[in-house]
Each structure stands twice: as structure tokens, then as C-alpha cells.
Design a protein around this motif. Structure first.
Motif, mmCIF file in Angstrom:
data_model
loop_
_atom_site.group_PDB
_atom_site.id
_atom_site.type_symbol
_atom_site.label_atom_id
_atom_site.label_comp_id
_atom_site.label_asym_id
_atom_site.label_seq_id
_atom_site.Cartn_x
_atom_site.Cartn_y
_atom_site.Cartn_z
ATOM 1 N N THR A 86 42.906 46.792 28.974
ATOM 2 C CA THR A 86 42.699 46.244 30.318
ATOM 3 C C THR A 86 41.292 46.612 30.767
ATOM 4 O OG1 THR A 86 45.031 46.331 30.935
ATOM 5 C CG2 THR A 86 43.406 46.415 32.729
ATOM 6 N N SER A 87 40.484 45.584 31.078
ATOM 7 C CA SER A 87 39.084 45.827 31.373
ATOM 8 C C SER A 87 38.433 44.514 31.799
ATOM 9 C CB SER A 87 38.376 46.359 30.116
ATOM 10 O OG SER A 87 37.072 46.810 30.404
ATOM 11 N N VAL A 88 37.164 44.605 32.152
ATOM 12 C CA VAL A 88 36.348 43.405 32.341
ATOM 13 C C VAL A 88 35.452 43.283 31.121
ATOM 14 C CG1 VAL A 88 34.694 42.205 33.799
ATOM 15 C CG2 VAL A 88 36.413 43.700 34.841
ATOM 16 N N TYR A 89 35.436 42.122 30.518
ATOM 17 C CA TYR A 89 34.680 41.889 29.288
ATOM 18 C C TYR A 89 33.487 40.985 29.593
ATOM 19 C CZ TYR A 89 38.542 43.981 26.800
ATOM 20 O OH TYR A 89 39.486 44.867 26.345
ATOM 21 N N PHE A 90 32.319 41.440 29.166
ATOM 22 C CA PHE A 90 31.093 40.667 29.342
ATOM 23 C C PHE A 90 30.513 40.302 27.986
ATOM 24 C CE2 PHE A 90 30.435 40.796 33.825
ATOM 25 C CZ PHE A 90 30.979 41.983 34.263
ATOM 26 N N CYS A 91 30.131 39.051 27.870
ATOM 27 C CA CYS A 91 29.380 38.568 26.723
ATOM 28 C C CYS A 91 27.922 38.460 27.149
ATOM 29 C CB CYS A 91 29.914 37.217 26.279
ATOM 30 S SG CYS A 91 29.062 36.502 24.866
ATOM 31 N N ALA A 92 27.006 38.687 26.226
ATOM 32 C CA ALA A 92 25.581 38.613 26.544
ATOM 33 C C ALA A 92 24.825 38.085 25.334
ATOM 34 C CB ALA A 92 25.045 39.977 26.955
ATOM 35 N N SER A 93 23.655 37.530 25.591
ATOM 36 C CA SER A 93 22.806 37.077 24.498
ATOM 37 C C SER A 93 21.356 37.402 24.821
ATOM 38 C CB SER A 93 22.968 35.571 24.251
ATOM 39 O OG SER A 93 22.314 34.818 25.253
ATOM 40 N N ARG A 94 20.531 37.492 23.790
ATOM 41 C CA ARG A 94 19.108 37.777 23.993
ATOM 42 C C ARG A 94 18.331 37.522 22.705
ATOM 43 N NH1 ARG A 94 17.966 43.374 22.128
ATOM 44 N NH2 ARG A 94 19.905 44.206 21.283
ATOM 45 N N PRO A 95 17.028 37.323 22.845
ATOM 46 C CA PRO A 95 16.173 37.401 21.657
ATOM 47 C C PRO A 95 16.021 38.876 21.276
ATOM 48 C CG PRO A 95 15.117 36.210 23.468
ATOM 49 C CD PRO A 95 16.290 36.931 24.039
ATOM 50 N N SER A 96 15.509 39.148 20.101
ATOM 51 C CA SER A 96 15.333 40.524 19.661
ATOM 52 C C SER A 96 14.339 41.254 20.567
ATOM 53 C CB SER A 96 14.813 40.533 18.220
ATOM 54 O OG SER A 96 14.687 41.855 17.759
ATOM 55 N N TYR A 97 14.603 42.541 20.876
ATOM 56 C CA TYR A 97 13.740 43.398 21.696
ATOM 57 C C TYR A 97 13.486 42.814 23.082
ATOM 58 C CZ TYR A 97 12.907 45.566 17.197
ATOM 59 O OH TYR A 97 13.078 46.171 15.985
ATOM 60 N N ALA A 98 14.443 42.090 23.602
ATOM 61 C CA ALA A 98 14.307 41.456 24.920
ATOM 62 C C ALA A 98 15.550 41.757 25.744
ATOM 63 C CB ALA A 98 14.126 39.952 24.754
ATOM 64 N N PRO A 99 15.494 41.512 27.058
ATOM 65 C CA PRO A 99 16.650 41.819 27.905
ATOM 66 C C PRO A 99 17.844 40.917 27.633
ATOM 67 C CG PRO A 99 14.647 41.601 29.201
ATOM 68 C CD PRO A 99 14.335 41.095 27.845
ATOM 69 N N GLU A 100 19.020 41.433 27.998
ATOM 70 C CA GLU A 100 20.251 40.666 27.863
ATOM 71 C C GLU A 100 20.411 39.665 29.011
ATOM 72 O OE1 GLU A 100 22.207 40.760 25.294
ATOM 73 O OE2 GLU A 100 23.054 42.739 24.867
ATOM 74 N N PHE A 101 20.950 38.506 28.659
ATOM 75 C CA PHE A 101 21.450 37.563 29.651
ATOM 76 C C PHE A 101 22.968 37.671 29.610
ATOM 77 C CE2 PHE A 101 17.792 34.971 30.861
ATOM 78 C CZ PHE A 101 16.885 35.327 29.894
ATOM 79 N N PHE A 102 23.575 37.976 30.732
ATOM 80 C CA PHE A 102 25.016 38.214 30.770
ATOM 81 C C PHE A 102 25.780 36.993 31.255
ATOM 82 C CE2 PHE A 102 25.874 42.606 29.760
ATOM 83 C CZ PHE A 102 24.626 43.182 29.844
ATOM 84 N N GLY A 103 26.980 36.827 30.712
ATOM 85 C CA GLY A 103 27.917 35.857 31.240
ATOM 86 C C GLY A 103 28.614 36.414 32.468
ATOM 87 N N PRO A 104 29.477 35.607 33.102
ATOM 88 C CA PRO A 104 30.115 36.027 34.358
ATOM 89 C C PRO A 104 31.268 37.003 34.163
ATOM 90 C CG PRO A 104 30.813 33.829 33.764
ATOM 91 C CD PRO A 104 29.768 34.215 32.769
ATOM 92 N N GLY A 105 31.756 37.174 32.940
ATOM 93 C CA GLY A 105 32.819 38.141 32.693
ATOM 94 C C GLY A 105 34.206 37.523 32.609
ATOM 95 N N THR A 106 35.083 38.219 31.903
ATOM 96 C CA THR A 106 36.507 37.877 31.829
ATOM 97 C C THR A 106 37.289 39.112 32.229
ATOM 98 O OG1 THR A 106 36.271 36.250 30.039
ATOM 99 C CG2 THR A 106 38.429 37.285 30.320
ATOM 100 N N ARG A 107 38.131 38.957 33.244
ATOM 101 C CA ARG A 107 38.951 40.078 33.702
ATOM 102 C C ARG A 107 40.292 40.010 32.984
ATOM 103 N NH1 ARG A 107 38.241 43.521 37.919
ATOM 104 N NH2 ARG A 107 36.474 42.255 38.621
ATOM 105 N N LEU A 108 40.567 40.985 32.124
ATOM 106 C CA LEU A 108 41.779 40.991 31.302
ATOM 107 C C LEU A 108 42.704 42.116 31.742
ATOM 108 C CD1 LEU A 108 43.363 40.024 28.766
ATOM 109 C CD2 LEU A 108 42.124 41.790 27.489
ATOM 110 N N THR A 109 43.971 41.754 31.940
ATOM 111 C CA THR A 109 45.012 42.737 32.246
ATOM 112 C C THR A 109 46.066 42.668 31.156
ATOM 113 O OG1 THR A 109 44.656 42.487 34.624
ATOM 114 C CG2 THR A 109 46.731 43.497 33.924
ATOM 115 N N VAL A 110 46.399 43.824 30.588
ATOM 116 C CA VAL A 110 47.449 43.900 29.574
ATOM 117 C C VAL A 110 48.609 44.709 30.142
ATOM 118 C CG1 VAL A 110 48.049 44.543 27.226
ATOM 119 C CG2 VAL A 110 45.710 43.818 27.747
ATOM 120 N N LEU A 111 49.766 44.060 30.219
ATOM 121 C CA LEU A 111 50.937 44.704 30.820
ATOM 122 C C LEU A 111 51.800 45.394 29.781
ATOM 123 C CD1 LEU A 111 51.882 41.794 33.221
ATOM 124 C CD2 LEU A 111 50.558 43.845 33.754
#
Lengths: 111, 113
Positions: A86-111
Motif C-alpha cells: 500500500t503506497s503511492v507509486y510514481f513513474c518518472a523518465s529522464r535523459p541521462s544525468y538530467a532531472p526526472e519528469f514525474f507522472g501524477p502517481g497511482t494511489r494503491l491500497t491493498v486490503l
């Protein structure tokens, strides 16, 4: 450009279920990464990829699988969901040695 | 344990004051980056400082890097209520197939108007 997109935005799973979180980017970035964010823990790297066909583990890879067959897509598979995932998951992409661009996130709950 | 550690964990200041956050790390780095996260949102990149740089400015932001002490600081001058957010440092480290970013736990900044 759409940037980094993630689906779904929210997901509820039962313990033991499997699912795939989707991530796509349209910026032709070499690197793509998956992070999870838990309260007070900052972001922890799960897996990352430096190009199609090449992936490596981060800090917390157990329970997750990734593959990268194209530059654009980097799905994260939960093999058998556990409440500890259970967490918030973020995906990100970038060129090498450069800053990350983040996605908006997925909020996952495991019961 | 995490590579980057921010200090303080939380900071509360009045609008117009300066805010300083610190980051310490453990191993050699390619570069160090600072990000901001507004509540419930993804992280946004603020500034990147390379290992051979000592200081960098961007608008009201000033970042310093001391590789001998393995530490960095982020200064936000003349803070505004809109600066209220969590701030994270991230160190760019060599990995087996390329470099990877490792984030600290963050500093929560609250700017009171």
C-alpha cells in the motif's frame, strides 16, 4: 507532449491479487524509473531502466517485476499484492544525468 | 538506509523570511538535485548542481554543494505562502547499467501568511 502518464490513478486490491501499473512517456527519454512513496519515507526506487531491454533493481525491488520492450512504456507488475505494498507509486523518465519528469502517481491500497 | 538525509524534517516560517534546508549524503555523486512536492502531487524539479559546482542560483533559490562534507543546502529567499510544500534532495549515483537517483526523506516547509 503528454509527458509521463500513469494509469490507473487509484486502485484497491485484495491480498494475493496481481496487477500491472502502466507508465508511458512521449519525450524519447532513455531512463524510466518506478518509485514508491510512503509517509515520512520520501521516495524509494523500485526498479529503473536505461533503455529498451535493460532494467536494474533499486532499493526496494522485492515483490515487483518490470520489463521494457519499447522506449515509451515501462509497466510495473505486482506479482502477489501484500498490505505492505500500500503506497503511492510514481513513474518518472529522464535523459541521462538530467532531472526526472514525474507522472501524477497511482494511489494503491491493498486490503 | 537512504543516501540523502534532509534536515530539518519540518520547518515553519513567516512569509518574507528565508528558509534553509540541508541535505547530507554518503557516497560520491554525479550531481545533486532538489525537488518540490505539493500535497498529493508528483515531484517537480527545482535545480540541479553538478559535483564540480559549488553554488547555483535560480530565481529565489540558492543551492550550495560541499563535496568534501558530502552536504548541500537549499535556500529559499523571501518566502511566500505558495512555497509551502515538501522539499527533497536526490543524489545521482552510478548503478550497474547506468546512473540512478536516490531521494532523501524530505523537509516539510510551511510558510505562514
Amino acid at each position: 507532449n503528454a509527458g509521463v502518464t500513469q494509469t490507473p490513478k487509484f486502485q484497491v486490491l485484495k491480498t494475493g491479487q496481481s496487477m500491472t501499473l502502466q507508465c508511458a512517456q512521449d519525450m524519447n527519454h532513455e531512463y524510466m524509473s518506478w518509485y514508491r512513496q510512503d509517509p515520512g519515507m520520501g521516495l524509494r526506487l523500485i526498479h529503473y531502466s536505461v533503455g529498451a531491454g535493460i532494467t536494474d533493481q533499486g532499493e526496494v525491488p522485492n515483490g515487483y517485476n518490470v520489463s521494457r520492450s519499447t522506449t515509451e512504456d515501462f509497466p510495473l507488475r505486482l506479482l502477489s499484492a501484500a498490505p505492505s505494498q500500500t503506497s503511492v507509486y510514481f513513474c518518472a523518465s529522464r535523459p541521462s544525468y538530467a532531472p526526472e519528469f514525474f507522472g501524477p502517481g497511482t494511489r494503491l491500497t491493498v486490503l | 538506509s537512504q543516501q540523502g538525509e534532509e534536515d530539518p524534517q519540518a520547518l515553519s516560517i513567516q512569509e518574507g523570511e528565508n528558509a534553509t534546508m540541508n541535505c547530507s549524503y554518503k557516497t560520491s555523486i554525479n550531481n545533486l538535485q532538489w525537488y518540490r512536492q505539493n500535497s498529493g502531487r508528483g515531484l517537480v524539479h527545482l535545480i540541479l548542481i553538478r559535483s564540480n559546482e559549488r553554488e547555483k542560483h535560480s530565481g529565489r533559490l540558492r543551492v550550495t554543494l560541499d563535496t568534501s562534507k558530502k552536504s548541500s543546502s537549499l535556500l529559499i529567499t523571501a518566502s511566500r505562502a505558495a512555497d509551502t510544500a515538501s522539499y527533497f534532495c536526490a543524489t545521482d549515483l552510478p548503478g550497474e547499467y547506468g546512473n540512478k537517483l536516490v531521494f532523501g526523506a524530505g523537509t516539510i516547509l510551511r510558510v505562514k501568511s
